[in-house]
Design an enzyme around this catalytic site. Structure first.
Site, PDB file in Angstrom:
ATOM      1  N   ASP A 109      27.308  28.814  44.569  1.00 28.94           N
ATOM      2  CA  ASP A 109      27.910  29.662  45.692  1.00 28.94           C
ATOM      3  C   ASP A 109      27.008  30.745  45.909  1.00 28.94           C
ATOM      4  O   ASP A 109      26.550  31.619  45.020  1.00 28.94           O
ATOM      5  CB  ASP A 109      29.257  29.872  45.559  1.00 28.94           C
ATOM      6  CG  ASP A 109      29.800  30.668  44.412  1.00 28.94           C
ATOM      7  OD1 ASP A 109      28.867  30.808  43.465  1.00 28.94           O
ATOM      8  OD2 ASP A 109      30.886  31.394  44.205  1.00 28.94           O
ATOM      9  N   ASP A 163      33.873  29.874  41.917  1.00 26.06           N
ATOM     10  CA  ASP A 163      33.073  29.532  41.023  1.00 26.06           C
ATOM     11  C   ASP A 163      33.405  28.181  40.609  1.00 26.06           C
ATOM     12  O   ASP A 163      32.791  27.341  39.924  1.00 26.06           O
ATOM     13  CB  ASP A 163      32.961  30.690  39.881  1.00 26.06           C
ATOM     14  CG  ASP A 163      31.930  31.654  40.355  1.00 26.06           C
ATOM     15  OD1 ASP A 163      31.253  31.709  41.340  1.00 26.06           O
ATOM     16  OD2 ASP A 163      32.159  32.781  39.773  1.00 26.06           O
ATOM     17  N   GLY A 223      47.456  37.747  32.443  1.00 25.31           N
ATOM     18  CA  GLY A 223      46.555  38.786  32.732  1.00 25.31           C
ATOM     19  C   GLY A 223      46.493  39.709  31.728  1.00 25.31           C
ATOM     20  O   GLY A 223      47.032  40.005  30.972  1.00 25.31           O
ATOM     21  N   HIS A 224      45.714  40.982  32.357  1.00 24.49           N
ATOM     22  CA  HIS A 224      45.758  42.215  31.820  1.00 24.49           C
ATOM     23  C   HIS A 224      45.491  43.527  32.610  1.00 24.49           C
ATOM     24  O   HIS A 224      45.019  43.244  33.702  1.00 24.49           O
ATOM     25  CB  HIS A 224      44.439  42.146  30.693  1.00 24.49           C
ATOM     26  CG  HIS A 224      44.434  43.427  29.718  1.00 24.49           C
ATOM     27  ND1 HIS A 224      45.412  43.643  28.698  1.00 24.49           N
ATOM     28  CD2 HIS A 224      43.334  44.298  29.458  1.00 24.49           C
ATOM     29  CE1 HIS A 224      44.888  44.622  27.961  1.00 24.49           C
ATOM     30  NE2 HIS A 224      43.804  45.373  28.716  1.00 24.49           N
ATOM     31  N   ASP A 229      35.485  36.876  37.577  1.00 25.85           N
ATOM     32  CA  ASP A 229      34.969  37.609  38.644  1.00 25.85           C
ATOM     33  C   ASP A 229      36.048  38.753  38.943  1.00 25.85           C
ATOM     34  O   ASP A 229      37.301  38.564  39.358  1.00 25.85           O
ATOM     35  CB  ASP A 229      34.445  36.967  39.917  1.00 25.85           C
ATOM     36  CG  ASP A 229      33.379  37.282  40.501  1.00 25.85           C
ATOM     37  OD1 ASP A 229      33.391  38.444  40.807  1.00 25.85           O
ATOM     38  OD2 ASP A 229      32.492  36.538  41.051  1.00 25.85           O
ATOM     39  N   CYS A 267      31.265  42.017  46.268  1.00 26.05           N
ATOM     40  CA  CYS A 267      30.026  41.621  45.209  1.00 26.05           C
ATOM     41  C   CYS A 267      28.769  42.419  45.414  1.00 26.05           C
ATOM     42  O   CYS A 267      27.795  42.130  44.361  1.00 26.05           O
ATOM     43  CB  CYS A 267      29.573  40.152  45.770  1.00 26.05           C
ATOM     44  SG  CYS A 267      30.822  38.868  45.028  1.00 26.05           S
ATOM     45  N   LYS A 293      27.629  44.262  41.891  1.00 23.91           N
ATOM     46  CA  LYS A 293      27.044  43.379  41.106  1.00 23.91           C
ATOM     47  C   LYS A 293      25.840  44.303  40.380  1.00 23.91           C
ATOM     48  O   LYS A 293      24.997  44.928  40.982  1.00 23.91           O
ATOM     49  CB  LYS A 293      26.367  42.296  41.306  1.00 23.91           C
ATOM     50  CG  LYS A 293      27.451  40.931  41.293  1.00 23.91           C
ATOM     51  CD  LYS A 293      26.793  39.710  41.558  1.00 23.91           C
ATOM     52  CE  LYS A 293      27.727  38.580  41.163  1.00 23.91           C
ATOM     53  NZ  LYS A 293      27.118  37.151  41.509  1.00 23.91           N
ATOM     54  N   THR A 302      21.002  28.735  33.046  1.00 21.29           N
ATOM     55  CA  THR A 302      20.344  28.730  34.310  1.00 21.29           C
ATOM     56  C   THR A 302      21.151  29.628  35.329  1.00 21.29           C
ATOM     57  O   THR A 302      21.118  29.377  36.387  1.00 21.29           O
ATOM     58  CB  THR A 302      20.260  27.275  35.143  1.00 21.29           C
ATOM     59  OG1 THR A 302      21.666  26.971  35.062  1.00 21.29           O
ATOM     60  CG2 THR A 302      19.353  26.362  34.134  1.00 21.29           C
ATOM     61  N   ASP A 319      27.509  29.222  38.028  1.00 17.25           N
ATOM     62  CA  ASP A 319      28.532  29.883  38.495  1.00 17.25           C
ATOM     63  C   ASP A 319      29.739  29.841  37.305  1.00 17.25           C
ATOM     64  O   ASP A 319      30.415  30.858  37.456  1.00 17.25           O
ATOM     65  CB  ASP A 319      29.080  29.172  39.840  1.00 17.25           C
ATOM     66  CG  ASP A 319      27.976  29.134  40.678  1.00 17.25           C
ATOM     67  OD1 ASP A 319      27.660  30.131  41.349  1.00 17.25           O
ATOM     68  OD2 ASP A 319      27.471  28.148  41.240  1.00 17.25           O
TER      69      ASP A 319
END
Length: 343
Positions: A221, A85, A133-134, A62, A10, A13, A42, A45
Site C-alpha cells: 500500500d 497493511d 488497547g492501551h 500504525d 502518514c 513518518k 524488505t 507492510d
C-alpha cells in the site's frame, strides 16, 4: 486538534533515510524463526507468522497525529490506514487493539471519545472488534491500531514478489498530502475536503480478493513514503526496474493545481531527500511531478504487480469494491533495481 501536533497523518513518518540508519543499528533482525514468513527484510507492510499449513497470522501497527480537526473523522482515517497493511498482505482482519495517546488536560473527554468511536465504526465496517488497547496521557494527540489478520500461507502477497514483465496497478488517486497541506492553511475547499475524507476512509478490501488471483505477484500500500518510495521498495525487494507512466497516474481532483500553488508537505521533501537519488525523472514531466511522487499518502491505495493477462481481472476486482479510479500506472522490467518515471 491539528494545532496540537507538529505533524499529521502518514506525513509524521520518520524520513526513509533516517529510518534505515535507525534499523541498521537496532539489531531487530537478529532472531528470525522459520515460522516468520515476512519480517523486516524488505520493509513490507506487515509481519506474517505461519501458524499451521493453512493459516498465517498477519500483524501490524500504525498510529499518527491528526490530519484533520474533526475528531470522529481522525479516528476513521487512522483506523482505515492501520487495517490497510493487513489487506496489503492479502489478509483478512480479525481483531484490533487501540493505541491512544492524548493530552487529557487539553482535549475534552468527548473529543477523545469521538476519536475512538470513529476507529470503532471503521472496525465494525471491516467486521472486526476492537478487543482492547492501551492509553497514555501525552503532549500530542496520537491514535491508531494494532491490526491482526489471517491469510493462507500460499496467498501471502509481499511487496517483493514483482516479476519482470508485470504491469503495475494503483488503487487510489494520489494527493492526500497536498490536500492536508492546503487544509492546514485553510485553503482546501469543501468539495476537496469531502474527497479527502472519502479516499482516506475507504478500506482496501480488494487485497485478499487480489491475493486469490494466481497472476497477482506483489501487493503493497502507498502510504507515508509516497508512490515513489513504495514503488522503490517493490523494485529493490524484487530486483527489478520499475517504470511509472506519470500521465496515467490518477490524482485527486484539484491536486495538480494545489501543488503548483505550493501546497506541499515537508514530508514530501524529506522523502525525496531519502530516496531521490534512485529515481530517474524523464524530461518533459510537470514541475510538480517530483513533489507528487513523494507526497505522503495517509491511508493510500494498493499498488499491485501482476501478469499482463491478469490486469483486466485485477481492475475488475477494484471496480467491484468501489475503487473506480484504479488504473494501470506502469510496469516492472528486468534490470537494476530502481525507479524510472516517464512523462
Amino acid at each position: 486538534m491539528t494545532s496540537l501536533s507538529h505533524g499529521g497523518g502518514c506525513g509524521c513518518k520518520i524520513a526513509p533515510g533516517v529510518l534505515s540508519q535507525i534499523l541498521a543499528q537496532s539489531g531487530a533482525a537478529a532472531v528470525v524463526p522459520p515460522e516468520l514468513l515476512v519480517g523486516l527484510e524488505t520493509a513490507d507492510d506487515a509481519a506474517v507468522y505461519r501458524l499451521n499449513d493453512s493459516q498465517a497470522l498477519v500483524a501490524t501497527t500504525d498510529f499518527f497525529m491528526p490530519i484533520v480537526d474533526d475528531p470522529y473523522e481522525f479516528g476513521r482515517i487512522a483506523a482505515t490506514n492501520a487495517l490497510s497493511d493487513v489487506y496489503a498482505m492479502g489478509g483478512k482482519p480479525i481483531m484490533a487493539l487501540a493505541l491512544v495517546a492524548m493530552p487529557v488536560g487539553q482535549l475534552p473527554l468527548e473529543v477523545i471519545g469521538a476519536i475512538l468511536r470513529g476507529g470503532q465504526d471503521v472496525c465494525r465496517a471491516a467486521g472486526i472488534p476492537v478487543a482492547g488497547g492501551h492509553t497514555i496521557d501525552s503532549v500530542e494527540p496520537i491514535y491508531g491500531l494494532v491490526a491482526l489478520g489471517l491469510v493462507h500461507p500460499d496467498r501471502v502477497r509481499r511487496n517483493a514478489g514483482a516479476q519482470a514483465g508485470d504491469v503495475l496497478i494503483l488503487g487510489k488517486p494520489l494527493g492526500v498530502g497536498v490536500y492536508s497541506a492546503a487544509l492546514k492553511k485553510e485553503q482546501l475547499g469543501d468539495a476537496h475536503y469531502r474527497e479527502m475524507i472519502a479516499s482516506t476512509t475507504r478500506l482496501n478490501t480488494p487485497g485478499p480478493l487480489l491475493a486469490e488471483l494466481a497472476g497477482v505477484h506483489a501487493i503493497t500500500d502507498v502510504t507515508g513514503f509516497g508512490l515513489a518510495g513504495h514503488a522503490l521498495e517493490m523494485a529493490r525487494g524484487a530486483g527489478v526496474s520499475v517504470h511509472i507512466d506519470w500521465a496515467r497516474v490518477p490524482l485527486l481532483p484539484g491536486v495538480a493545481a494545489l501543488a503548483q500553488q505550493g501546497f506541499v508537505t515537508g514530508a514530501s521533501g524529506r522523502n525525496w531527500a531519502g530516496y531521490g537519488a534512485d529515481v530517474q525523472l524523464a524530461d518533459g514531466l510537470p514541475a510538480t511531478a517530483q513533489a507528487l511522487l513523494s507526497d505522503p499518502q495517509t491511508s493510500g491505495g494498493l499498488l499491485v504487480a501482476c501478469a499482463p493477462e491478469a490486469a483486466d481481472e485485477v481492475l475488475a476486482v477494484f471496480a467491484r469494491e468501489g475503487f473506480e479510479h484504479a488504473a494501470v500506472v506502469g510496469r516492472a522490467q528486468a534490470g537494476a533495481a530502481g525507479l524510472h518515471v516517464q512523462a
